[in-house]
Structure formats: C-alpha cells, structure tokens
Motif scaffolding. Structure first.
Motif, PDB file in Angstrom:
ATOM      1  N   ASN A 183       1.214  -1.275  -0.380  1.00 14.31           N
ATOM      2  CA  ASN A 183      -0.096   0.119  -0.061  1.00 14.31           C
ATOM      3  C   ASN A 183       0.410   1.462  -0.074  1.00 14.31           C
ATOM      4  OD1 ASN A 183      -2.159   1.856   0.263  1.00 14.31           O
ATOM      5  ND2 ASN A 183      -2.503   0.786   2.166  1.00 14.31           N
ATOM      6  N   ALA A 184       0.359   1.678  -1.178  1.00 12.31           N
ATOM      7  CA  ALA A 184       1.833   3.216  -0.987  1.00 12.31           C
ATOM      8  C   ALA A 184       0.907   4.285   0.360  1.00 12.31           C
ATOM      9  CB  ALA A 184       1.491   3.491  -2.899  1.00 12.31           C
ATOM     10  N   ASP A 185      -0.348   4.456   0.611  1.00 12.65           N
ATOM     11  CA  ASP A 185       0.008   4.889   1.858  1.00 12.65           C
ATOM     12  C   ASP A 185       0.436   4.708   2.691  1.00 12.65           C
ATOM     13  OD1 ASP A 185      -1.305   6.460  -0.496  1.00 12.65           O
ATOM     14  OD2 ASP A 185      -3.697   5.206   0.278  1.00 12.65           O
ATOM     15  N   TRP A 206       0.583   0.032  -4.824  1.00 12.66           N
ATOM     16  CA  TRP A 206      -0.961   0.500  -4.564  1.00 12.66           C
ATOM     17  C   TRP A 206      -1.998   1.012  -4.066  1.00 12.66           C
ATOM     18  CZ3 TRP A 206      -5.094  -0.561  -1.107  1.00 12.66           C
ATOM     19  CH2 TRP A 206      -4.161  -1.121   0.066  1.00 12.66           C
ATOM     20  N   ARG A 207      -2.655   2.364  -4.305  1.00 12.02           N
ATOM     21  CA  ARG A 207      -3.115   2.773  -3.565  1.00 12.02           C
ATOM     22  C   ARG A 207      -4.745   3.298  -3.862  1.00 12.02           C
ATOM     23  NH1 ARG A 207      -0.137   7.142  -4.875  1.00 12.02           N
ATOM     24  NH2 ARG A 207       0.652   7.512  -2.338  1.00 12.02           N
ATOM     25  N   GLU A 208      -5.772   3.089  -2.704  1.00  8.88           N
ATOM     26  CA  GLU A 208      -6.943   2.688  -2.370  1.00  8.88           C
ATOM     27  C   GLU A 208      -7.948   1.311  -2.398  1.00  8.88           C
ATOM     28  OE1 GLU A 208      -8.261   5.409  -5.313  1.00  8.88           O
ATOM     29  OE2 GLU A 208      -7.793   7.106  -4.426  1.00  8.88           O
ATOM     30  N   VAL A 214      -0.224   1.669  -8.900  1.00  2.00           N
ATOM     31  CA  VAL A 214       0.679   3.700  -9.114  1.00  2.00           C
ATOM     32  C   VAL A 214       1.824   3.100 -10.054  1.00  2.00           C
ATOM     33  CG1 VAL A 214      -1.150   4.272  -8.279  1.00  2.00           C
ATOM     34  CG2 VAL A 214       1.026   3.635  -6.472  1.00  2.00           C
ATOM     35  N   GLU A 239       7.163   6.836  -3.943  1.00  2.00           N
ATOM     36  CA  GLU A 239       6.700   7.559  -5.253  1.00  2.00           C
ATOM     37  C   GLU A 239       7.324   7.880  -6.109  1.00  2.00           C
ATOM     38  OE1 GLU A 239       3.030   7.773  -5.916  1.00  2.00           O
ATOM     39  OE2 GLU A 239       2.280   7.996  -4.150  1.00  2.00           O
TER      40      GLU A 239
END
Length: 403
Positions: A183-185, A206-208, A214, A239
């Motif tokens: 998770n990129a967050d 990935w995001r969301e 991404v 990122e």
C-alpha cells in the motif's frame, strides 16, 4: 545433411536437392521399382513357361515372389533404415541420374493423377507439408525420447521452447490473489519493512485499491535511496523511487513477451484483461521456467504442491499449473481449457465440486481433498491403472478361502 553440405560434401548437396523435389523423386523411385519388378517377372515367366510349359507360370510366381520380397523390398529397406545417412550419401549420384532420366515421366504422371482427382474435389498442392515445422520437430523429439536418444529433461526443454508461440502470459502469470503488493499510503518506515521481509525484489505499489497499481518498487533502488539519506527511512519519497508500471495484455504470447522483455531490458510486467483490470504479473523467470523447468533459489519456498504417494497417487495443490504437473510426473493431462489442476476439474465437472467428490476423466481419478469457499485447494490424482489395483486389493483380501 545440411551440415554436411555446408562442410563441402557434394553428395549431401545432391541428397538435399532430391529432398527439395520430393514428389518427383518418390515418383521416379516408384516408376523404376515397378518397371524392374514387372519386367523381370514377365521375363522369368516367359523363360520358365518355355522350359516347363504351363507349370512354369506357377514356378515363376513362387521364385519371383521370394526374390522380390527378400531382395527388392525387405533387405534393401532394412539396410537403408539401419544406416540412412550412409545409404543416402552412397546412392545420391545414381539416384540423381535416375531422376534426371525418368523425371519427365514422373512429372507427367503427377499431372495426370492431379487431373484424375480434381473431379472428386481433391486438390493436391505442390510440396505442401502436412505438419508445421514445429510439429515435425516436436514429433521427432518424442520419437527420439522413446528410442532413448533424447533424455526427458532435454525433450521437455526443447518442447517448452516450441510452446512459447502457443502459450500466453495468462497461462504462466502469478495470479493477482497470490501477488505480494504494498500500500503506497503506508509510512516510509513500514514500506521499508515490507520490502525487507519480502522474498521478491520487485513489489507493485497500490493506492486506494489493489487494482490501482501506481508503480513498481525495486528493492535495490529502495536500498540505494535509503543509503543516500543516511538510513533515515522517514526522509524517503517512495513514489519517486518507484518505477513506472508496465501493463501487457493477457493474450500476449510468451514468445512476444520474451522479446519485449529483452527489448525493454526489464524482467517484470503486470497483466491486464480486455477491460484493463489487473489479472496478475509475469516475470522473465516465469517464461524461462517454461523452457528449463522450475527455477529455485535460496528465497523460494520448498513446497512445490506436488506430493507423490507410495500407492501411486499424487496429492496436488489446486493452484498447481497443469503443465508443471505434466512435466514433473510425465503425464499428458490437457491444458487447453484450464491452466491449473483445480480449473481442469471444474471444467470437466461443469460445477464446483464438494470435498470428497471423485471424478474420472482423461485416464485419471480425481478426488477433492480440501475446498475453501469456491476454490479447490487440494486434490488426490491417481492413474486409473493404480486406482484399479487399489480397488482390487481389498476385494482380494475379503474373498473367502475355498474349502
């Protein structure tokens, strides 16, 4: 013969020339063979009839049948089969002379036969092969393997190379349910821990949602960036380090994808379907494994999902690809309609079976051992020959002894 011709052997060049005009060559052989057999038989019959009267025809039939069968059919053909290269080189010049003399007659007969077949809707092309080149090579490999000239490993490697054109990336990819993503967050520290704990060097970000990829984070790039900031993971911009995602259609052949990997100088691509949804990922290693077999390194898991049993059965994870199972067990289960063993059972059963159900098809007995929701997670596969022996053994033990 091609190698001998390149090495300067003129006889090999003559053999290759005859192979290029195969129909004319075979026609000439048939014409010459029949002229000689019929001519000699007629001459022998006339001589023996003149000596023994009407009984000479019977003697001529017996004598010529023996001579023709032994010395004109069995003996020369057996000799040629036992030493094809030597015989071909030895007869190359005489056969070229015969083809040169009888060739025009053979061509005329070929055209006559084509005209006679045309009213029946049969159109014979000139030198049109029945099999493609890859099919001919594959058949030759199987033949040499049965005769002991090619080991199983070599046959599988060469066969895998020929299969690259027929297989698509969707058949060898890592399915999205087995993809390891990040998770990129997450915080930079958490992402670093995720990468360090992963057995893989490339991780999709990935995001969301996990469908929204991404970028792709390479472990080496992350470690270089971490070293550049003095080991302080909080200063990283993940990122900015990540590589751009590369998406390829699921219908791409392995041959084309291998060329694309070489041209792009990368080893990793995400596979999408016709709607653009991520289906999985494919790597250069996945394609190479189709040629050389399973590649294991110090980070790979030891469990392969194929566990042979003492009674001849094999316990198999449902996610094991059919091609891998065929290669390991030297079986020939079809893989045209399904990629995994579980998919094959569902396709043949036309339903999602329950635990304990048994099916028999393609010469094997399939028993569902475990199931998780709608997924078959484990099966026991038994060749019918072993299954029948296992069924007959209890019956033999319980059969009453005669008085």
């Amino acid at each position: 013969m091609l190698m001998l011709e390149k090495g300067g052997d003129t006889r090999a060049g003559l053999v290759n020339r005859l192979l290029q005009i195969r129909e004319r060559f075979i026609g000439t052989v048939l014409i010459g063979n029949n002229i000689v057999n019929i001519g000699v038989s007629a001459f022998t019959t006339s001589v023996l009839v003149g000596i023994f009267g009407d009984g000479g025809a019977l003697y001529a039939t017996i004598i010529m049948s023996i001579l023709v069968i032994i010395f004109a059919e069995v003996l020369p053909k057996t000799l040629a089969i036992s030493s094809p290269d030597t015989v071909s080189l030895f007869l190359s010049r005489p056969m070229n002379w015969v083809v040169g003399i009888l060739g025009p007659l053979a061509i005329a007969i070929e055209r006559l036969v084509r005209l006679m077949l045309r009213p029946f809707g049969i159109h014979i092309g000139t030198n049109v092969p029945i099999l493609s080149a890859s099919e001919e090579i594959r058949g030759q490999l199987n033949l040499l393997h049965r005769e002991g000239g090619v080991a199983k490993v070599e046959r599988d490697m060469l066969g895998g190379l020929l299969d690259l054109e027929d297989l698509t990336v969707s058949e060898v990819m890592v399915h999205r349910t087995k993809m390891r993503t990040i998770n990129a967050d997450l915080s930079s520290e958490e992402i670093v821990r995720e990468v360090l704990s992963s057995p893989y060097t490339r991780m999709p970000l990935w995001r969301e949602s996990q469908e929204n990829i991404v970028g792709v984070l390479h472990a080496k790039d992350l470690l270089r960036a971490l070293d550049a900031v003095g080991g302080d993971a909080g200063k990283l911009r993940v990122e900015a380090i990540a590589l751009e995602s590369w998406f390829v259609p699921d219908t791409t052949s392995l041959r084309d994808q291998l060329k694309a990997f070489l041209a792009k100088k990368t080893h990793f691509a995400l596979v999408v379907d016709e709607y653009g949804e991520v289906m999985g990922l494919v790597t250069l290693e996945d394609i190479l494994e189709e040629i050389v077999g399973d590649i294991k390194d110090e980070h790979d898991l030891s469990v392969q999902g194929v566990r042979p049993q003492p009674n001849g059965a094999v316990n198999v994870d449902g996610s094991v690809p059919i091609r891998d199972l065929n290669r390991v067990m030297d079986w020939n289960l079809p893989d045209a309609e399904a990629t995994t063993v579980a998919g094959l059972v569902i396709h043949e059963a036309q339903a999602i079976p329950n635990t304990g159900q048994i099916f028999t098809f393609h010469g094997f007995r399939f028993q569902v051992l475990r199931k998780s929701r709608n997924r078959i997670t484990a099966l026991r596969i038994t060749p019918l020959a072993h299954a029948r022996k296992a069924d007959e053994a209890p019956a033999a033990r319980t059969r009453p002894e005669p008085d």
